[in-house]
Design an enzyme around this catalytic site. Structure first.
Site, PDB file in Angstrom:
ATOM      1  N   LYS A  39      -6.208   9.447   7.230  1.00 30.50           N
ATOM      2  CA  LYS A  39      -5.474   8.207   6.960  1.00 30.50           C
ATOM      3  C   LYS A  39      -4.424   7.987   8.042  1.00 30.50           C
ATOM      4  CE  LYS A  39      -5.306   6.249   3.112  1.00 30.50           C
ATOM      5  NZ  LYS A  39      -5.853   4.971   2.637  1.00 30.50           N
ATOM      6  N   ASP A  42       0.816  -1.219   0.000  1.00 30.60           N
ATOM      7  CA  ASP A  42       0.000   0.000   0.000  1.00 30.60           C
ATOM      8  C   ASP A  42       0.846   1.264   0.000  1.00 30.60           C
ATOM      9  OD1 ASP A  42      -2.122  -1.602   0.031  1.00 30.60           O
ATOM     10  OD2 ASP A  42      -2.877  -1.016   2.009  1.00 30.60           O
ATOM     11  N   GLU A  94     -18.302  -2.178   4.749  1.00 31.32           N
ATOM     12  CA  GLU A  94     -17.025  -2.762   4.330  1.00 31.32           C
ATOM     13  C   GLU A  94     -16.983  -4.232   4.737  1.00 31.32           C
ATOM     14  OE1 GLU A  94     -15.421  -0.432   2.762  1.00 31.32           O
ATOM     15  OE2 GLU A  94     -13.302  -1.008   2.678  1.00 31.32           O
ATOM     16  N   CYS A 134      21.105 -27.917  21.416  1.00 30.58           N
ATOM     17  CA  CYS A 134      21.936 -28.997  21.944  1.00 30.58           C
ATOM     18  C   CYS A 134      22.126 -30.118  20.937  1.00 30.58           C
ATOM     19  CB  CYS A 134      21.326 -29.542  23.229  1.00 30.58           C
ATOM     20  SG  CYS A 134      19.781 -30.430  22.939  1.00 30.58           S
ATOM     21  N   LYS A 160     -12.044   3.404   9.871  1.00 32.98           N
ATOM     22  CA  LYS A 160     -12.103   3.161   8.432  1.00 32.98           C
ATOM     23  C   LYS A 160     -11.560   1.745   8.225  1.00 32.98           C
ATOM     24  CE  LYS A 160     -10.690   5.229   4.030  1.00 32.98           C
ATOM     25  NZ  LYS A 160     -10.201   4.027   3.363  1.00 32.98           N
ATOM     26  N   CYS A 189      12.568 -28.956  22.522  1.00 33.11           N
ATOM     27  CA  CYS A 189      13.681 -29.878  22.719  1.00 33.11           C
ATOM     28  C   CYS A 189      13.210 -30.862  23.785  1.00 33.11           C
ATOM     29  CB  CYS A 189      14.899 -29.109  23.206  1.00 33.11           C
ATOM     30  SG  CYS A 189      16.234 -30.199  23.691  1.00 33.11           S
ATOM     31  N   ASP A 220       0.655   3.975  -2.799  1.00 34.59           N
ATOM     32  CA  ASP A 220       0.242   5.350  -2.513  1.00 34.59           C
ATOM     33  C   ASP A 220       1.304   6.344  -2.948  1.00 34.59           C
ATOM     34  OD1 ASP A 220      -2.117   4.510  -1.504  1.00 34.59           O
ATOM     35  OD2 ASP A 220      -1.556   4.704   0.608  1.00 34.59           O
ATOM     36  N   LYS A 260     -17.587  12.319  10.025  1.00 35.99           N
ATOM     37  CA  LYS A 260     -18.732  12.719   9.203  1.00 35.99           C
ATOM     38  C   LYS A 260     -19.572  13.735   9.960  1.00 35.99           C
ATOM     39  CE  LYS A 260     -18.943   8.005   7.375  1.00 35.99           C
ATOM     40  NZ  LYS A 260     -19.534   6.666   7.472  1.00 35.99           N
TER      41      LYS A 260
END
Ligand code: IVH
Length: 687
Positions: free
Chosen positions: A326, A43, A180, A423, A125, A436, A47, A302
């Site tokens: 962001k 990303d 989403e 070992c 978001k 181990c 971007d 918003k």
């Protein structure tokens, strides 16, 4: 499929050819992402390239390609279907910091002609894929992808595969909810387990693969995803929302119908009165990011009041009444160079990924945890693979998965150990975490021998043979047990009453040693003698060390973002050993420096970060002299600039370009001193 090299660090595109190459790479990356769910650029690189292309377009408006992806919803790469949306599915405009949010607030105020009266909502978001889900008479009738915003694809075949989006509501509601879809981290792990069991390519991270999974029709397996609603619109003219419902009330109605909304995520949905309060919520959500069950890439603000939303209006791609702040990318791609195995105190084999250094959220990552062999196979890791690495806040970085498309030819699966890497003995594979078979007896002798050395507990009579005997008899299973040994036990181990008496005396003396030596004897990875001294001096008591989180540990010189959480984790795991040491009467404090200093000095209570070469009266001061100076003047040394930093001492850089620390300081409002000004502040401590 085409593979692309990692984005080069570039500050601007210099020619039309560069621009066209940039466009082509953007298109290939997003087509790959929407095609099979695997973008070959991470990303942050995507971007960055997108910004370079946009900058070039701004400079050369006459030459902008008519089909440039920068002007299209989802960069024009999302497959467009044939289902018309009831109204356009919009995107969100982005800002990247507090100033950007303030600028958005000013633009809203301009559009409304006054400050918003109905408050604002703040919600996460979610980093997934947008869908519209249509309920008719309470039944989930259709799910549609965003597509180009006006038409999407019918993906109703995924009904039943998405948590939070029930097939049947408790009430016969008719409504279209928008939100989403994403894999939670847990669903992502499960998805890759299922995919590797079906010899399908693993997903490199939870977001990649959501788009592909939503569109996939004929997979022989089903992968569960999750939905969070962030809006609702009327469908078929049937009323659903109370008249004039605010955004918060809209989501409450959706939730009441049984559908999950962003308000149900741990980040929640808060209504705040003004931008300052919104910024506070943004910071709070950013701080909980690493602990959220699902990936978020920002915070959305918003206008809460629908009338004010309408008054603010809508642009061609996004509404003016909402904004996304962001958050920095917390996932990058890098190369898995090697996997090393440590054997813990209890004999557990712990793999660590060795990575080509990569910058994530302000720090350089070179190692990441891999948990266990099953985890390595589930993520389909091969040596030389490009992998996605996730790091947020102060968590230890983790490898998410391989980017299979970028695998070098002939790459080998990460080899798993056949014998104990410590070992050489047999390994038990009975549980997910291999061990181990010797258990504690494997790594313990070396640790006890180390702890007994002169620089730590100074029990010089306690050599290899006696340690082996004490471990074999079960008398010693950790460092603290040394302090509980009786003369008889020591006699048994050393086969001599005289030697035992001497050892007992040395052990008794060791109880009064400074904390730095006791702490060092615990064998915490990454804390040798010098580091243990610095930690002990910094925190003074074991209690304070135990209470320190990664942020506090970073106040110690030489502990950065990578080491801090690892030390926190180890100290927490050592709790029983430390408790035993305390019970045995071992000293847990560091004697204070008695040199004339510091309380009441000009830096009392301040955290000071130094960057660049010093000048003026401080010209001859290297880092350790600066650290000593800061501590003498009552301050604490910080390694990186954060909200906790009080002062940044920054050298003037030659090219006039501010350092990244200076930029961060300016963003956070941290006071910046030149070396000369700082020297004046601490002038009394310079001699
Ligand atoms: S509101 C009219 N709220 O982010 C405004 N979007 O980068 C529509 N997203 O297209 C979007 N979480 O797919 C909104 N809480 C949230 C969100 C959210 C994730 C997605 C959505 C949008 C994209 C923009």
């Amino acid at each position: 499929m085409t593979t692309l090299p990692a984005a080069q660090a570039q500050s601007a595109l210099s020619s039309r050819t560069d621009y066209e190459t940039g466009l082509q790479r953007l298109r290939e990356a997003s087509q790959a992402y929407y095609g099979d769910g695997e973008s070959v650029l991470d990303d942050a690189s995507y971007d960055q390239l997108r910004r370079l292309v946009q900058d070039w377009e701004k400079e050369n408006p006459a030459e902008v390609s008519p089909d440039s992806p920068t002007g299209l919803v989802a960069d024009g790469a999302a497959p467009v279907g044939d289902v018309a949306h009831t109204s356009r599915l919009l995107s969100l405009d982005n800002v990247f910091n507090a100033e950007g949010l303030v600028a958005w607030g000013a633009s809203v105020q301009r559009r409304l002609g006054h400050a918003p009266q109905g408050g604002m909502t703040v919600e996460p978001k979610i980093d997934g894929a947008a869908v519209a889900a249509r309920y008719r008479g309470g039944r989930l009738a259709q799910i549609i992808t965003r597509g180009d915003g006006s038409h999407g694809e019918d993906i109703s075949h995924v009904i039943g595969q998405i948590d939070g989006l029930p097939e049947q509501l408790a009430e016969p509601a008719t409504v279209e909810v928008r939100g989403e879809v994403a894999f939670t981290q847990e669903q992502f792990e499960k998805a890759n387990e299922i995919r590797s069991a079906h010899s399908a390519q693993v997903f490199a991270n939870p977001r990649n693969g959501t788009a592909g999974t939503l569109r996939a029709k004929d997979r022989p397996y089903r992968l569960q995803m999750t939905f969070w609603a962030y809006g609702a619109v009327e469908l078929d003219g049937v009323p659903f929302l109370p008249a004039g419902a605010t955004h918060a009330e809209t989501l409450a109605s959706v939730a009441a119908a049984g559908i999950q909304t962003t308000a149900d995520s741990p980040a929640g949905l808060h209504v705040v009165a003004d931008l300052a309060a919104a910024q506070e919520r943004v910071d709070a959500i950013a701080a909980m990011r690493a602990d959220l069950p699902v990936g978020i890439d920002g915070v959305v603000i918003k206008l809460n009041d629908t009338a004010e939303q309408t008054a603010a209006g809508v642009g061609s791609r996004f509404p003016y009444w909402a904004i996304a702040v962001k958050l920095p990318a917390v996932e990058r791609q890098t190369v898995l160079e090697d996997v090393v195995w440590d054997v813990g105190r209890t004999g557990v084999l712990a793999p660590t990924a060795i990575l080509a250094p990569v910058e994530i959220d302000g720090s350089t990552v070179t190692r990441a945890t891999l948990h266990n062999p099953a985890d390595i196979r589930r993520r389909d890791l091969h040596l030389g693979d490009t992998v996605t690495v996730y790091k947020a806040g102060d968590i230890i970085p983790r490898v998410q998965g391989a980017v299979v498309q970028l695998r070098p030819e002939g790459a080998l699966e990460v080899p798993l150990p056949e014998v104990c890497p410590n070992c050489g003995g047999e390994i038990s594979k009975a549980q997910e975490r291999w061990r181990c078979v010797k258990g504690t007896a494997c790594a313990l002798p070396a640790l006890i021998e180390y702890a007994a050395q002169r620089e730590m507990l100074d029990i010089d009579g306690l050599g290899k043979t006696y340690v082996a005997a004490l471990v074999a008899s079960g008398d010693v299973s950790d460092v603290a047990d040394l302090f509980a040994l009786s003369v008889e036990q020591l006699t048994d181990a050393s086969k001599s009453a005289k030697r035992a008496a001497k050892l007992a005396e040395q052990i008794e003396t060791a109880k009064a040693l400074p904390l730095s030596r006791i702490f060092c004897a615990l064998g915490v990875h990454g804390t040798g003698r010098a580091m243990s001294r610095r930690i002990a001096r910094h925190f003074v008591t074991m209690d304070a060390i135990r209470q320190a989180d990664a942020v506090a540990l970073k106040g110690v010189e030489g502990i950065g973002a990578e080491k801090a959480p690892v030390i926190v984790e180890q100290v927490a795991a050592l709790a029983p050993v430390i408790d035993k040491l305390i019970a045995a009467g071992v000293n847990m404090t560091e004697p204070q420096d008695t040199s004339p200093a510091n309380d009441g000095g000009p830096l009392t209570g301040k955290v000071v970060v130094v960057t660049g070469k010093m000048s003026g009266p401080l010209e001859t001061f290297g880092r350790s002299e600066m650290n000593a100076l800061i501590e003498k003047a009552g301050g604490r040394v910080g390694s990186s600039v954060s909200a906790k930093t009080s002062i940044l001492v920054a050298a003037q850089s030659a090219g006039g370009k501010p350092s990244s620390k200076a930029v961060k300081a300016a963003e956070l409002g941290v006071t910046v001193f030149t070396p000369e000004a700082f020297a004046e502040l601490v002038v009394d401590f310079l001699a």
